[in-house]
Scaffold this motif. Structure first.
Motif, PDB file in Angstrom:
ATOM      1  N   ARG A 285       0.831  -1.215   0.000  1.00  0.00           N
ATOM      2  CA  ARG A 285       0.000   0.000   0.000  1.00  0.00           C
ATOM      3  C   ARG A 285       0.860   1.258   0.000  1.00  0.00           C
ATOM      4  NH1 ARG A 285      -4.482  -1.617   4.320  1.00  0.00           N
ATOM      5  NH2 ARG A 285      -6.066  -2.312   2.876  1.00  0.00           N
TER       6      ARG A 285
ATOM      7  N   ARG B 298      -2.989  -9.705  -1.111  1.00  0.00           N
ATOM      8  CA  ARG B 298      -4.419  -9.834  -0.778  1.00  0.00           C
ATOM      9  C   ARG B 298      -4.924 -11.251  -1.110  1.00  0.00           C
ATOM     10  NH1 ARG B 298      -7.384  -7.053   2.418  1.00  0.00           N
ATOM     11  NH2 ARG B 298      -9.148  -7.206   1.043  1.00  0.00           N
TER      12      ARG B 298
ATOM     13  N   TYR C  27       0.480  -5.833  -4.142  1.00  0.00           N
ATOM     14  CA  TYR C  27      -0.712  -5.690  -3.313  1.00  0.00           C
ATOM     15  C   TYR C  27      -1.722  -6.792  -3.653  1.00  0.00           C
ATOM     16  CZ  TYR C  27      -5.001  -3.752  -1.329  1.00  0.00           C
ATOM     17  OH  TYR C  27      -6.168  -3.585  -0.639  1.00  0.00           O
TER      18      TYR C  27
ATOM     19  N   LEU D  50      -2.994   1.468  -5.992  1.00  0.00           N
ATOM     20  CA  LEU D  50      -3.298   0.064  -5.773  1.00  0.00           C
ATOM     21  C   LEU D  50      -3.889  -0.618  -7.010  1.00  0.00           C
ATOM     22  CD1 LEU D  50      -4.871   0.139  -2.192  1.00  0.00           C
ATOM     23  CD2 LEU D  50      -2.517  -0.327  -2.842  1.00  0.00           C
TER      24      LEU D  50
END
Length: 156
Positions: A38, A53, A49, A43
């Motif tokens: 981040r 995730r 990222y 993003l």
């Protein structure tokens, strides 16, 4: 009500250790990677990222799966009796149709490894073998509705 998941005390303890690792070590590592990604800004085009995730979703799914297995664990003691088939038995069977012997280790769903001959007590063959003795012939139902016969040659 959910079905109970048959396992040994060792299986249960191993799952508890894995759960502890996923929650206390892996989860914080993933959160740290997400925070780091981040900090790089935009993003929408951040592969780091997105990967972090996705790993987080996978880890949380694994945590939920293990928690479910622990909640519905049916712990069975390991038996050393070789007079009948039970969890932990190593069973040699003779397949009359194929004219060959197979060796199966009857395990919990946690330890299944079909390539190594470890089959679950809940599999069609495992369920059919349970509580049987040397010399017994069993009919195993196939998913297509047919069946085949196995003869128990040895239990160890």
């Amino acid at each position: 009500m959910a079905e109970l998941i048959v396992m040994t005390q060792k299986n249960y303890d191993d799952l508890k250790k894995e759960l502890e690792y996923l929650i206390k070590i892996k989860r914080p590592e993933i959160i740290e990677r997400i925070a780091e990604a981040r900090s790089h800004g935009d993003l929408s085009e951040n592969a780091e990222y997105d990967a972090a995730r996705e790993e987080q979703r996978s880890n949380e799914g694994k945590i939920a799966e293990i928690e479910y297995k622990l909640k519905y664990a049916d712990i069975r003691k390991e038996d050393t009796d070789t007079s009948y088939v039970h969890l932990g038995s190593v069973v040699t069977v003779y397949d009359e149709d194929m004219e060959e012997e197979q060796v199966y280790t009857i395990t919990s769903v946690i330890d299944v490894d079909v390539m190594a001959g470890k089959i679950s007590v809940e599999s069609p063959v495992g369920a059919a073998l349970l509580r049987k003795r040397v010399g017994d012939k069993i009919a195993v139902k196939c998913p297509d509705g047919s069946d085949y016969t196995l003869k128990i040659v040895k239990i160890s």
